[in-house]
Design an enzyme around this catalytic site. Structure first.
Site, PDB file in Angstrom:
ATOM      1  N   SER A  15       0.841  -1.195   0.000  1.00 25.04           N
ATOM      2  CA  SER A  15       0.000   0.000   0.000  1.00 25.04           C
ATOM      3  C   SER A  15       0.887   1.260   0.000  1.00 25.04           C
ATOM      4  O   SER A  15       1.711   1.426  -0.888  1.00 25.04           O
ATOM      5  CB  SER A  15      -0.965  -0.048   1.185  1.00 25.04           C
ATOM      6  OG  SER A  15      -2.040   0.833   0.996  1.00 25.04           O
ATOM      7  N   ASP A  73      -8.321  -5.816  -6.055  1.00 26.05           N
ATOM      8  CA  ASP A  73      -7.970  -4.811  -5.051  1.00 26.05           C
ATOM      9  C   ASP A  73      -9.023  -3.706  -5.056  1.00 26.05           C
ATOM     10  O   ASP A  73      -9.236  -3.063  -6.078  1.00 26.05           O
ATOM     11  CB  ASP A  73      -6.586  -4.244  -5.399  1.00 26.05           C
ATOM     12  CG  ASP A  73      -6.053  -3.288  -4.348  1.00 26.05           C
ATOM     13  OD1 ASP A  73      -6.814  -2.859  -3.464  1.00 26.05           O
ATOM     14  OD2 ASP A  73      -4.854  -2.966  -4.424  1.00 26.05           O
ATOM     15  N   HIS A  85      -6.325  -6.570  -1.734  1.00 30.70           N
ATOM     16  CA  HIS A  85      -5.268  -5.597  -1.453  1.00 30.70           C
ATOM     17  C   HIS A  85      -4.224  -6.143  -0.487  1.00 30.70           C
ATOM     18  O   HIS A  85      -3.025  -5.957  -0.675  1.00 30.70           O
ATOM     19  CB  HIS A  85      -5.899  -4.323  -0.868  1.00 30.70           C
ATOM     20  CG  HIS A  85      -4.947  -3.195  -0.661  1.00 30.70           C
ATOM     21  ND1 HIS A  85      -4.365  -2.506  -1.704  1.00 30.70           N
ATOM     22  CD2 HIS A  85      -4.453  -2.625   0.487  1.00 30.70           C
ATOM     23  CE1 HIS A  85      -3.579  -1.550  -1.223  1.00 30.70           C
ATOM     24  NE2 HIS A  85      -3.603  -1.617   0.102  1.00 30.70           N
TER      25      HIS A  85
END
Length: 432
Positions: free
Chosen positions: A246, A340, A374
């Site tokens: 991230s 994601d 994700h």
């Protein structure tokens, strides 16, 4: 005599476990159930239904689950299908040195749906015989192998913790970072150290005396961390690896682009432009692309789906904020989940790779996983589709479908380890 066998009973959390039930009646319906209580007191559970074979056995390496939290032949399904009883809760091991996760495995002699705590509170009747397990055992899942040491780092500006494998070394060095929640998360660093890497789990905001919010990404802080790691006598130079997810992935890509010490970068589901907070490195300043909050989608469980809020990396608005990965001298591995929901990570990775090729560079590799979300973590980790982030007004939707996500974690972890060893040199290894 019914037996439940789990091998090994004590293991590092990224390694497989073998579960077998013996002494059953041929073709008997059974339930295998797993549960753990995390460090915040939240219970996680999973269950799978099987038919015993003609020998009265269930071997998860050979048998297919016919129902429950997953179906099919999934030897580690009881681990990666664990679900929290509390909504929006993510399973994260905080104390990686002091204690393992204790997972209880139970065998029931029929297809049993385990009652939740709320259901039990409403029904005061005694459990029936079918709700009593035929056998149970406890499994320890550690996030460090025996001999791995942890040292708190508070030197100069740098804050974090250093994990060192047992032995004299030197070991290939890696900087490990997480994302927009801040703080210090160490479970991946512990597992990497258990594979023979010297790993600096690096905090960069919302920890100790670091800023509470990330107003600016100053790469001089990360350069100081890299130099600190390289000067340790058990760390093998001259280059380091970096891994991030991230926001940590975004910073990892920037480190590969600007720091000569970084020769291998693993970027898991991150943008490839500077987003939210501008980046500064000496006389270099890269402005941040603003988020597009109007593109948030609030789904039917009240969580924020943000896959569109970063916009399109090819848009004109992004061009002044692109991370110049064509400057990177080392290798870059992009790991993306195609489901994601935090951002369109595949689109960003493909845009970055195209930019590198345009500049004559072929130092990028893409691992792209359909139906993965994700939070791609080490193998055996439960899928977290939605959780809360400190400072965010609503839970964040991460995406992913359970079984494809689990397979993505297993495959990508092996590839990440191979990538780091290929470009940093062979690592030592330890096993519980």
């Amino acid at each position: 005599m019914v037996q439940l066998m789990v091998t090994p009973e004590r293991s590092v959390a990224d390694s497989p476990v073998w579960i077998r039930a013996l002494g059953l009646t041929p073709s008997q319906p059974v339930t295998l159930h797993s549960s753990l209580i995390d460090e915040k007191g939240v219970k996680f559970e999973a269950r799978a239904f099987y038919w015993a074979n003609e020998n009265g056995e269930v071997d998860v390496k050979e048998a297919s689950a016919v129902g429950g939290d997953y179906t099919g032949m999934c030897p580690m399904g009881l681990f990666w299908s664990l679900k929290p009883e509390k909504m929006f809760h993510r399973l994260i091991k905080r104390d990686v040195i002091g204690s393992p996760f204790h997972i209880q495995i139970s065998l029931f002699g029929s297809f049993v749906l385990m009652p939740s705590a709320k259901d039990t509170a409403k029904d005061t009747s005694l459990p029936s015989a079918k709700d009593t397990p035929l056998a149970t055992c406890s499994v320890e899942r550690w996030f460090v192998a025996p001999g791995v040491e942890r040292f708190q780092i508070k030197e100069g500006q740098v804050r974090g913790s250093l994990f060192l494998p047992p032995g004299p070394g030197p070991f290939p060095g890696v900087i490990d970072m997480f994302g927009g929640g801040g703080g210090l998360i160490e479970f991946r660093a512990g597992l990497l150290a258990s594979q023979g890497f010297a790993v600096l789990a690096l905090a960069y905001f919302a920890y100790d005396d670091l800023p509470r919010a990330l107003m600016e990404v100053n790469l001089e802080y990360f350069e100081e961390a890299a130099k600190l790691l390289l000067k340790h006598p058990k760390v093998k130079g001259p280059g380091l690896g970096v891994i991030g997810v991230s926001k940590g992935s975004e910073i990892a890509l920037a480190l590969a682009s600007f720091l000569q010490q970084i020769v291998a970068a693993v970027c898991i589901n991150g943008p490839t432009t500077i987003n939210g907070s501008p980046l500064r490195f000496r006389d270099i300043y890269i402005p941040a692309v603003r988020y597009y909050p109007e593109k948030f989608f609030i789904n039917d469980i009240g969580a924020l789906d943000g896959c569109q809020i970063f916009g399109d990396p090819e848009d004109e608005a992004h061009q002044d904020s692109v991370i110049p990965l064509e400057k990177a001298q080392g290798q870059i591995l992009f790991v993306v989940g195609e489901d994601d929901h935090a951002l369109n990570s595949k689109l960003f990775a493909e845009s970055a790779i195209a930019r590198a090729k345009k500049h004559g560079k072929n130092n990028c590799t893409l691992l792209s996983y359909p139906k993965a979300g994700h939070l791609i973590e080490p193998p055996g980790s439960p899928l977290c589709t939605c959780s809360r982030i400190p400072g965010h007004p609503k839970p964040t939707q991460w995406g992913g479908e359970m079984e494809p996500h689990a397979k993505a974690q297993e495959h990508s972890w092996k590839e990440i380890l191979k990538f780091l060893e290929l470009h940093l040199g062979p690592a030592g290894s330890s096993n519980v």
